[in-house]
Every structure is written in structure tokens, then in C-alpha cells.
Design a protein around this motif. Structure first.
Motif: not given
Length: 424
Positions: A38, A42-43, A47, A49-50, A54, A258, A261-262, A265
């Protein structure tokens, strides 16, 4: 008999303790490995990440296994479960080490995902085997309690592993590869722990063993059909409905994961390291919910029945998820993490108990593999839906409301189906 007294009795069983140690080490390694992935996907600051990225990562990691999962279950019912734990963890240690090397190398993304996919695929063998072997180390009277303690302890171990990974990543070594190597070491410890158990202890019965891989695969279609018929029989209708309900709740959990996560982030902080730390806090609080579920589920499932306890869990989520999720703020999100941990683990304990009580030993491995396949498909489907709905910062009122409606539908369906089953 009180929960504390039951726990003490259960932990006196030597074979249960040994199986539990394999679970703790294996799932602790899973937590470390997953946080490493992850953080990398993602982090990483480089990157962007969208939600779609994911979702794509989840699909790459989970969907291929979903296509072969039922066949894996057939093999699991033919192999010694203890050997699956030994060799499965050894293979994962090697593959996780390869993943760490790929993180440090200028290689195409598909090669990295292929390595992670292999770890995930073996993981399903191990987790399905742990669930299928549990009735071999406890008596029927304490099976509900064992289903509360063992999977929940494994989930807590994964949570602790995730926390350890975050500590290493943020405080010790600013390298996702080092985190993944730590997971590889824990997988190796899981393999060594499995060696303490006799080869034949965990089953399946000797007459079901087919060590020749070609012969096992040749009979897989016939055995799978028999497994589906076994699950579809009227006596096991409650197990089929429980699996369906748990899969739908897994869909809800995936969509919310998800979203979290967004939010971590982009929306709640602009610093990737701070977002990773916030995600770790949410995971830890969710782990407290898992523990709470382990404490209260044996009593509630006994009083209400496992099916009705699943309905209560879903109804609780239907009410509290929008109330806590719609503010899109850190504190309500953390409270929601506890609630979702409690209701998800509580429903899973009840589902595991229903399946294990309804399914014969010779079919447990393939049924639990199908269980995992349903989980994966629901999870990936949720990620795909979230990718279509979520804005870049993760704030989506329609998604939060839709998830609440789905939880409510599960709550309404489970008691109704239980009455139908009882009326047969």
C-alpha cells in the motif's frame, strides 16, 4: 460458561495453540506485506495514485486467483493441511523477497504486480486451510468460541503487523522494500511454527488424500460439482445464505476502504507520510473493533442465532456508516473504522461458524476457497464501483449513501431467509 473461562480452556489445547501460532505469524506477515504494498502503490511521493489505480491494483492481485480459486479448494481437500502451511509460508517468504528486489529495480509495473499476485494466491491456500483445520483441534462445543478467537486473533495479528510495518517505514527505514523483507522473515517463522504439528493432525482424512497432482486436477471438475451440490443441499441452505450476505458486506467494506485510502492520501492531509500514519491509526482502531467482536459475538450469536447476529451487524452499519462517513472528517472516520471492524468481524465469525457446522470435513477446504473467491470478487467489484464514483479527493456522498442502503438490504434479508430455512 463465561467467555474468560472458555478462553482459558480453549488455550489449554496444545494443538489449538500450535495452529493459532501459525495463524498469528502468517497473518502478521500478511499485515506487514500489505502495508508495504500500500505504501509503495498509494503513498509514494512520486506516485499520484487515483481510485482507478487502486482498483486496478486490486484487480491484478485478486481477480486472477478468483478464476482458479475453486480448483485450489479441490487441491486443498487432497493435500495435508499441515504441509500447506509449511510449504505455503516458505514459498511466500521467497516471493516476498523477490517483491522487495523488484521495488528497488527499474522493472515494468506488471512484473511487480505478478510477484505480489503470487504471494496473494498462496495466501488463499493458507487462510482457507487454517479455517478448514480448526474443527480438527477443538471439540464441537467450543467451535463458536474458537471461531471467535482464532480468526479475530489472526486479524489482530495482521493489524499489529501493519503497525509494525508503519513504524519501520516511518521511523526506522524510509524504504518500502525493507518493510516487505520484514514480512518475508515472518512468513519464514510461520513455516517453522507449522513444523511443530504432526503431519496428519489437521487432515483431511487419509482416504481423501491424493498426492499426485495430475490425478487431483483430473478429478477437480467432478469434485467441484459435488462441493456445490453439498453446499446447495437444504440442510446447508443457511451456509449458502451466510456466504452470500458476507460477500455483500465485503463489497461494502471494499468500497469504504478505497474511500478511506483516497481521503488519507489527498483530503485529510497533503503530506503522504502523514496520510500513511493516519491510515495506520484507522487500521489500529479497526483492530480494536475486531477484538470487541471476538468478545461479544459468542454470547450474541448464542442468544440470537448466527444468522440474526449477521442481520444485527448489517443493520448497525446501515445506521452508523452514513452518520459517521458523511462529514468526511478524521475523527468521525476513525470512529467509523471501529464500528466497521466490529460489525465486519462479528458477521464473519458467525458466517465461519455456520459454514463449519454445516459442511462436512471432506468439503471444507473447497468451500472455504469458494468463500475466499466470493470475497475477492466482491472486493474488486467494490473497488471498480468506487473508482467510477469517487472524485479525486475521495469525498462522495452518493457512495456513502449507497453503501448504507446495501447494508440495510442485508439486514432485512437475513432474518427472512432464516425463517424460510426453518420452515423447510
Amino acid at each position: 460458561m463465561s467467555v474468560v473461562r472458555d478462553l482459558r480452556v480453549l488455550l489449554r489445547f496444545r494443538d489449538f495453540r500450535r495452529l493459532l501460532s501459525v495463524r498469528l505469524l502468517s497473518q502478521g506477515a500478511d499485515g506487514v506485506y500489505q502495508i508495504g504494498l500500500a505504501s509503495y502503490v498509494v503513498f509514494s511521493p512520486e506516485k499520484q495514485a487515483s481510485a482507478a489505480a487502486i482498483a486496478s491494483a486490486m484487480a491484478v492481485l485478486l481477480l486472477p486467483y478468483s478464476l482458479v480459486g475453486p480448483f485450489a479448494g479441490v487441491l486443498l481437500d487432497r493435500w495435508r493441511r499441515r504441509q500447506v502451511f509449511v510449504y505455503g509460508n516458505l514459498v511466500r517468504a521467497l516471493l516476498a523477497s523477490a517483491t522487495a528486489v523488484l521495488m528497488l529495480s527499474p522493472v515494468p509495473d506488471w512484473l511487480f504486480y505478478a510477484s505480489a499476485l503470487c504471494v496473494t494466491a498462496v495466501n488463499r491456500f493458507v487462510l482457507s486451510g487454517l479455517s478448514a483445520a480448526l474443527p480438527r483441534v477443538v471439540d464441537e462445543e467450543r467451535l463458536v468460541l474458537a471461531n471467535s478467537l482464532s480468526p479475530t486473533a489472526g486479524t489482530l495479528a495482521a493489524t499489529v503487523g501493519g503497525g509494525l510495518a508503519l513504524a519501520v517505514r516511518l521511523l526506522v527505514a524510509d524504504s518500502d522494500a525493507v518493510v516487505v523483507l520484514l514480512g518475508a522473515g515472518l512468513y519464514l517463522c510461520g513455516a517453522l511454527a507449522a513444523l511443530r504439528m504432526p503431519v496428519e493432525l489437521l487432515g483431511p482424512d487419509r482416504e481423501l488424500i491424493q498426492p499426485d497432482l495430475g490425478a487431483a486436477l483430473a478429478g477437480s471438475a467432478r469434485d467441484l460439482a459435488a462441493g456445490v451440490r453439498h453446499l446447495a443441499a437444504p440442510a446447508r441452505r443457511s451456509a449458502a445464505w451466510a456466504l452470500g450476505a458476507m460477500s455483500v458486506m465485503r463489497f461494502c467494506y471494499g468500497a469504504l476502504l478505497v474511500t478511506v485510502l483516497m481521503l488519507c492520501r489527498y483530503a485529510l492531509t497533503s503530506d503522504p507520510d502523514a496520510g500513511l500514519a493516519l491510515l495506520g491509526l484507522a487500521v489500529g482502531i479497526s483492530g480494536a473493533g475486531f477484538f470487541t467482536a471476538a468478545v461479544i459475538t459468542p454470547w450474541t450469536a448464542e442468544k440470537l442465532g448466527p444468522e440474526r447476529w449477521i442481520a444485527v451487524c448489517a443493520a448497525t452499519a446501515a445506521v452508523l456508516e452514513p452518520a459517521l462517513g458523511l462529514p468526511f472528517a478524521a475523527v468521525p472516520m476513525l470512529i467509523a473504522a471501529f464500528v466497521l471492524g466490529l460489525i465486519t468481524q462479528g458477521a464473519k465469525i458467525a458466517t465461519d461458524t455456520i459454514v463449519q457446522s454445516s459442511v462436512d470435513d471432506g468439503f471444507r477446504g473447497r468451500i472455504f476457497s469458494v468463500y475466499d473467491v466470493l470475497f475477492n470478487i466482491a472486493f474488486v467489484g467494490a473497488a471498480a464501483v468506487a473508482a467510477l464514483i469517487l472524485p479525486p479527493d475521495g469525498r462522495s456522498v452518493p457512495l456513502v449513501v449507497a453503501v448504507a442502503v446495501v447494508y440495510a438490504a442485508v439486514a432485512l434479508a437475513m432474518p427472512k431467509e432464516r425463517q424460510m430455512a426453518m420452515g423447510q
